[in-house]
Structures are given as structure tokens and as C-alpha cells.
Design a protein around this motif. Structure first.
Motif, short mmCIF file in Angstrom:
data_model
loop_
_atom_site.label_atom_id
_atom_site.label_comp_id
_atom_site.label_asym_id
_atom_site.label_seq_id
_atom_site.Cartn_x
_atom_site.Cartn_y
_atom_site.Cartn_z
N GLU A 27 0.84 -1.20 0.00
CA GLU A 27 0.00 0.00 0.00
C GLU A 27 0.87 1.25 0.00
N MET A 28 0.24 2.38 -0.34
CA MET A 28 0.96 3.63 -0.37
C MET A 28 1.45 4.03 1.02
N ASN A 29 0.68 3.69 2.04
CA ASN A 29 1.08 3.97 3.41
C ASN A 29 2.37 3.23 3.76
N ASP A 30 2.51 2.01 3.23
CA ASP A 30 3.74 1.24 3.43
C ASP A 30 4.92 1.91 2.74
N VAL A 31 4.67 2.45 1.54
CA VAL A 31 5.73 3.14 0.80
C VAL A 31 6.22 4.36 1.59
N PHE A 32 5.27 5.14 2.10
CA PHE A 32 5.62 6.35 2.85
C PHE A 32 6.40 5.98 4.11
N ASN A 33 5.91 5.00 4.86
CA ASN A 33 6.59 4.60 6.09
C ASN A 33 7.98 4.06 5.81
N TRP A 34 8.11 3.28 4.74
CA TRP A 34 9.42 2.71 4.42
C TRP A 34 10.42 3.81 4.06
N LEU A 35 9.99 4.76 3.23
CA LEU A 35 10.87 5.87 2.86
C LEU A 35 11.30 6.67 4.08
N LEU A 36 10.35 6.91 4.98
CA LEU A 36 10.65 7.65 6.19
C LEU A 36 11.66 6.90 7.05
N ASN A 37 11.44 5.60 7.22
CA ASN A 37 12.33 4.80 8.04
C ASN A 37 13.71 4.65 7.39
N LEU A 38 13.76 4.70 6.06
CA LEU A 38 15.05 4.67 5.37
C LEU A 38 15.89 5.90 5.75
N ASN A 39 15.22 7.02 5.93
CA ASN A 39 15.91 8.22 6.42
C ASN A 39 16.50 7.98 7.81
N GLY A 40 15.79 7.18 8.60
CA GLY A 40 16.26 6.85 9.94
C GLY A 40 17.45 5.91 9.96
N ILE A 41 17.83 5.39 8.80
CA ILE A 41 19.04 4.57 8.67
C ILE A 41 20.17 5.41 8.08
N ILE A 42 19.91 6.02 6.94
CA ILE A 42 20.94 6.74 6.19
C ILE A 42 21.42 7.98 6.93
N SER A 43 20.47 8.77 7.44
CA SER A 43 20.83 10.04 8.07
C SER A 43 21.69 9.87 9.32
N PRO A 44 21.32 9.00 10.27
CA PRO A 44 22.22 8.78 11.42
C PRO A 44 23.57 8.21 11.00
N GLY A 45 23.57 7.38 9.96
CA GLY A 45 24.84 6.83 9.48
C GLY A 45 25.82 7.91 9.06
N VAL A 46 25.31 8.95 8.40
CA VAL A 46 26.16 10.06 7.98
C VAL A 46 26.58 10.91 9.18
N THR A 47 25.70 11.02 10.17
CA THR A 47 26.02 11.80 11.37
C THR A 47 27.24 11.23 12.10
N CYS A 48 27.52 9.94 11.89
CA CYS A 48 28.70 9.31 12.51
C CYS A 48 29.98 10.03 12.14
#
Length: 533
Positions: A364-385
Motif C-alpha cells: 500500500e501507499m502507506n507502506d511506501v511512505f513509512n518505508w521511505l521515512l524509516n530509510l531516512n532513519g538509517i541513512i541520516s544517522p549513518g552520515v552523522t557518525c
């Protein structure tokens, strides 16, 4: 010299705090983490502010003071402490981390327009995942086209929108508490001390990344540290003001959400539509219908649209101009008559399209939105390292890096503070790879885990390929022939079209399609790399 010093314009510490605040937190960030942890997020915000945000912001202040002649950018910090190549790779990962962010922003523009026009979430409910992706790509094309002509006005518009967004958030908090005096009731029951204590388990660890994603971005104000009259004394005041404002917004904002939403039974689409639900509930409480919701929706669309246009330009220019000629291919550094890096924009669209392609096969589209948001929660902290790694390097050799502002005078204690922040961020990044918002170990869970890993490999790994392309340019005069370029473009278009066609198939078939397209892409890159242009 004294006259010049007297006439110099300094940034006051309250102004710097406000500049930092706009980059750090927003109403949507509160919604996202409320969905993840419920009322327990209040305790998480308190711990995060004192154990993470304060040291993080003060470390950024010292790094910005040390490398002020290079603009204070993250890549210049790593370049100055670890050499040219790692500086380039940091610039790339910082840019790559922006890809999921701009895709998520473009999605939010589409969703915001639906609410602003229709007054409900029916607009996105009627769309398939393929249509949602096409609308998002259309948003990309539109804003890449217009940003060059209206860049200055859009930057101003994004600043105004950011301030308006802050005002709407404060308005929500104040009016939510005021509604209780008017006879309103708290939806979350029981509302006691145990309600705000999170459950520290594996699921909790998977949500840390989104908390860090919500509060990072402070490094963007680092170049302004040396523009203060007395950074040693004024910068800590700015960060204290930042923490106080962030604490008010996160703690009381989360509690306010608990007034209108039962934290034990939250809507499944809260991350995607929660902000609009919240202002809709506020309007109902004050008997003004959807007035507050419409005000918020148009504020959100205006701010996100301007922000997207500026981001698409700024992130591409930053990558191309900051990495130099040694590692960045010539065809990406080329500009048109207007000075725009057109091929850089195409690369942005290509990787954004790839991220959309990965998510299009979710149910569903809600799954797409949540997945994209959670992907930010992986990539962004990784760069903050990288920030904490640079700080640790600086404090290990303090005599080589003099600074007007110093966080913790004792170098060993400061080094361990940097190590603490780095360890927390690494833990959040690693555990963030585990999918959220879906049943554990279900078919969708495994699917999201696979595309999380694929997205990370492609976004980060592409940065290792570009120096190889640069070598081909130097060796052969050009990286790819026209035939090779045409083949890669044709492959990209075919992959996107195929994703739309099979978007309605079963999940298992979608996994096969994703694996097939990625495998074909790897083979195509390998074959192109083996042949001379």
C-alpha cells in the motif's frame, strides 16, 4: 583595523539558536516518533536531549570554529582530519543521505496537496503505488525546472514557511492544553507515570534512528560560529536556548498528541496523515471545522515545495563543487549556459527514481511512505557518525586544531564524549535497518529488510564507483560512449516502466522483479565498465 572590527556584523546568540532550531525539529518529527513509541517517547526525548543533542551541538560548534576557513562543512572536517579521499566519500554519503529525504519530501508535497485541495486523505487513497511514484517523479521534474529561475524567492519562501511551521506547532501545543480547560478530555488513558516510560526492547532500538534523524542537522549552522562576537561564551548560550525550545516542542508536543490520540491504539497511517489528523481534531475541539487543518496543509505545502526546490539545487551543487576534480567525473561537473549542473540533476533524479522503484512493490501507499521515512532513519544517522569521528580525531591531536570555542577542556574526557555519541549513533543506524510498522518476520518485513540493504549498498556504493569513472575519463578521454549512455538510459526507463506494470502483482513476484532488475543493472554496469568508450 579597529574600525573594521567595530563595524563588523556579528550574529547574536538568540539568532543563531533560532537558525539552528529551524534545521533541527518540526511537527512531523514529533508525529513520526509518537507513532513509534506512543507516550513513552516523552522519556526518550528527555534522554535524547541531555545525553545526545547537547554534546552533539557543542561538538559541532568546535568543529565549525576549527575549519571556519573552509566553510565549516562536514566534508571539510573529514578532509582536514583524514585526507582528501575520505573527505570526498563523506561529501558523497552526505549527498546520498539527502536522496531519501528529497524523495520523502516530494511524497509529502503530493500528500499535502491532496489534503489542501480535498480536505481529506481521499486523494492518495485512490492512487496506486505506481501512480504515487509517477506523481512524485512529476514533482521532481517540475521543481528541477523552476528552481533555477525562482531560486532566491524560493529560499525566502522556505525560510518564511519554516517560521510559519514553527508557529503552527506552537499554536497546536498551546491550544491543545487550553482545550482541557474548556472541558476537553485526554484520549490516552491511563495518563500516569508508567504511560510515559518506554519499553526498552529490540523494537525500541529500531526506533532510535528516527529519533536521531529528527534532531540532527545542527551541523548546518557550524559556519556561523565564528561570526559571533564571543563564541566561547555565546555559543553555549545558543545551544542552551536550542535545547530549551526543542524540549518544549518535543515534550509538550508529544503530550498534546496524547490529548487527541489514544497512544495505545494509533491509526495505521499516522506517520503519513497524522499532522493533518491532529489539526483536524484541534478544529473540531474548537468548533471551527477544518480551518486549522487547511491552514496547516497550505503551510506544509508551501514550505515543503520551496524546501524541495532549494534542496534539489543545493545538494547537487554542494556535491559537485565540494569534491573537486580528482574524484568527480567531468560529465557530472559540466554546466549549461546558465551555470546549472544538468547531469548532476539527472543523477539525482536517477537515484531518486531507483529509491521509488524499490518502494513501489510494497502493498500500500502507506507502506511506501513509512518505508521511505524509516530509510531516512538509517541513512541520516549513518552520515552523522562522520561528525563524531572527526571530533574524536580533533581531540586526539588538539595542538594541530586550535579553536576559538572548545567543548570540554579535558581532551581525554572530550574524546570519550565523542565516542559515546558515535557508539549511540552506530547502534541506532544498525538496528534501524530492521523494518518498522509491519509484523516482525512477515513477508513484508523480509521484503523491506532486503530493499533497505539494497538501498544502502546502491546509495553508498555509487560513491565508490565515481572515482573509477573519473579514471576512465582520464585514460580514454571520456567515460562512456554515446551508445553506452543510451543503453544505460534505456535500461533505467525500462526498469521504471516495468515497475509500474507489475505494481499490482503479488509480493513474491515483486521480490523477483526487484532482484532481477538489480541483477541486470549490476551486469550492465559491469559490461559497460569492461569496454572502452
Amino acid at each position: 583595523m579597529n574600525n573594521l572590527e567595530n563595524n563588523r556584523h556579528y550574529i547574536s546568540w538568540p539568532v543563531l539558536a533560532l537558525m539552528a532550531f529551524v534545521t533541527v525539529i518540526g511537527f512531523d518529527d514529533i508525529i513520526y516518533n509518537f507513532k513509534n513509541q506512543g507516550m513513552g517517547v516523552i522519556t526518550s526525548w528527555i534522554l535524547m536531549l541531555f545525553l545526545y543533542v547537547i554534546p552533539y551541538s557543542l561538538m559541532v560548534g568546535q568543529l565549525g570554529s576549527i575549519f571556519n576557513k573552509e566553510g565549516g562543512g562536514l566534508s571539510s572536517w573529514i578532509r582536514g582530519t583524514n585526507g582528501e579521499f575520505l573527505g570526498y566519500f563523506t561529501a558523497w554519503t552526505y549527498w546520498a543521505a539527502s536522496i531519501p529525504y528529497v524523495v520523502d519530501t516530494a511524497n509529502s508535497v503530493v500528500i499535502g496537496l491532496g489534503w489542501a485541495i480535498k480536505g481529506s486523505g481521499k486523494f492518495q487513497d485512490t492512487m496506486s503505488n505506481g501512480q504515487f511514484a509517477l506523481w512524485t517523479l512529476l514533482v521532481f521534474v517540475v521543481f528541477i525546472t523552476i528552481q533555477s529561475r525562482f531560486k532566491r524567492s524560493l529560499e525566502l519562501l522556505s525560510s518564511i514557511g519554516g517560521i510559519a511551521m514553527f508557529g503552527m506547532t506552537v499554536l497546536f501545543v498551546i491550544m491543545a492544553f487550553a482545550s482541557l480547560k474548556m472541558g476537553g478530555h485526554i484520549a490516552t488513558q491511563p495518563m500516569n507515570l508508567s504511560a510515559i516510560i518506554p519499553k526498552f526492547d529490540l523494537k525500541y532500538l529500531t526506533t532510535l534512528g528516527l529519533l536521531i534523524y529528527a534532531v540532527n542537522g545542527c551541523e548546518l549552522i557550524a559556519p556561523f560560529v565564528t561570526k559571533m562576537k564571543n563564541p566561547r561564551h555565546e555559543f553555549p548560550k545558543s545551544m542552551l536556548m536550542l535545547v530549551v525550545m526543542t524540549a518544549f516542542l518535543t515534550i509538550f508536543g508529544s503530550f498534546s498528541l496524547g490529548i487527541f490520540f489514544d497512544a495505545h491504539h494509533l491509526p495505521n497511517d499516522l506517520k503519513m496523515n497524522g499532522s493533518y489528523y491532529a489539526f483536524q481534531a484541534l478544529g473540531q475541539q474548537y468548533h471551527v471545522g477544518n480551518l486549522f487543518m487547511y491552514l496547516f496543509a497550505w503551510t506544509e505545502v508551501t514550505y515543503l515545495a520551496a524546501l524541495l526546490a532549494v534542496l534539489l539545487d543545493a545538494m547537487t551543487r554542494m556535491l559537485i563543487s565540494d569534491t573537486g576534480k580528482k574524484y568527480m567525473p567531468l560529465f557530472l561537473r559540466k554546466t549549461n549556459q546558465a551555470g546549472l549542473p544538468i547531469n548532476g540533476y539527472l543523477l539525482t533524479c536517477l537515484l531518486s527514481g531507483f529509491i521509488l522503484f524499490l518502494g513501489i512493490f510494497l502493498p500500500e501507499m502507506n507502506d511506501v511512505f513509512n518505508w521511505l521515512l524509516n530509510l531516512n532513519g538509517i541513512i541520516s544517522p549513518g552520515v552523522t557518525c562522520w561528525i563524531f569521528y572527526a571530533f574524536m580525531r580533533v581531540r586526539k591531536n588538539p595542538e594541530e586544531y586550535p579553536s576559538e570555542y572548545v567543548f570540554i577542556k579535558n581532551d581525554k574526557l572530550a574524546w570519550w564524549a565523542g565516542f559515546w555519541a558515535l557508539a549511540i549513533t552506530i547502534v541506532a543506524t544498525v538496528f534501524g535497518i530492521a523494518p518498522q510498522d509491519v509484523a516482525e518476520f512477515s513477508a513484508i518485513w523480509w521484503h523491506e529488510l532486503i530493499i533497505n540493504i539494497v538501498a544502502i549498498i546502491v546509495l553508498v556504493g555509487s560513491g565508490a564507483i565515481l572515482p573509477l569513472i573519473t579514471k576512465r575519463e582520464k585514460k580514454y578521454g571520456s567515460a562512456f560512449s554515446k551508445v553506452q549512455c543510451f543503453a544505460m538510459i534505456l535500461f533505467t526507463i525500462t526498469a521504471l516502466v516495468l515497475s509500474v506494470i507489475v505494481g499490482s502483482t503479488k509480493l513474491a513476484e515483486r521480490n523477483l522483479v526487484v532482484a532481477g532488475v538489480v541483477a541486470c543493472g549490476v551486469i550492465a554496469v559491469w559490461l559497460v565498465g569492461r569496454r572502452k568508450p
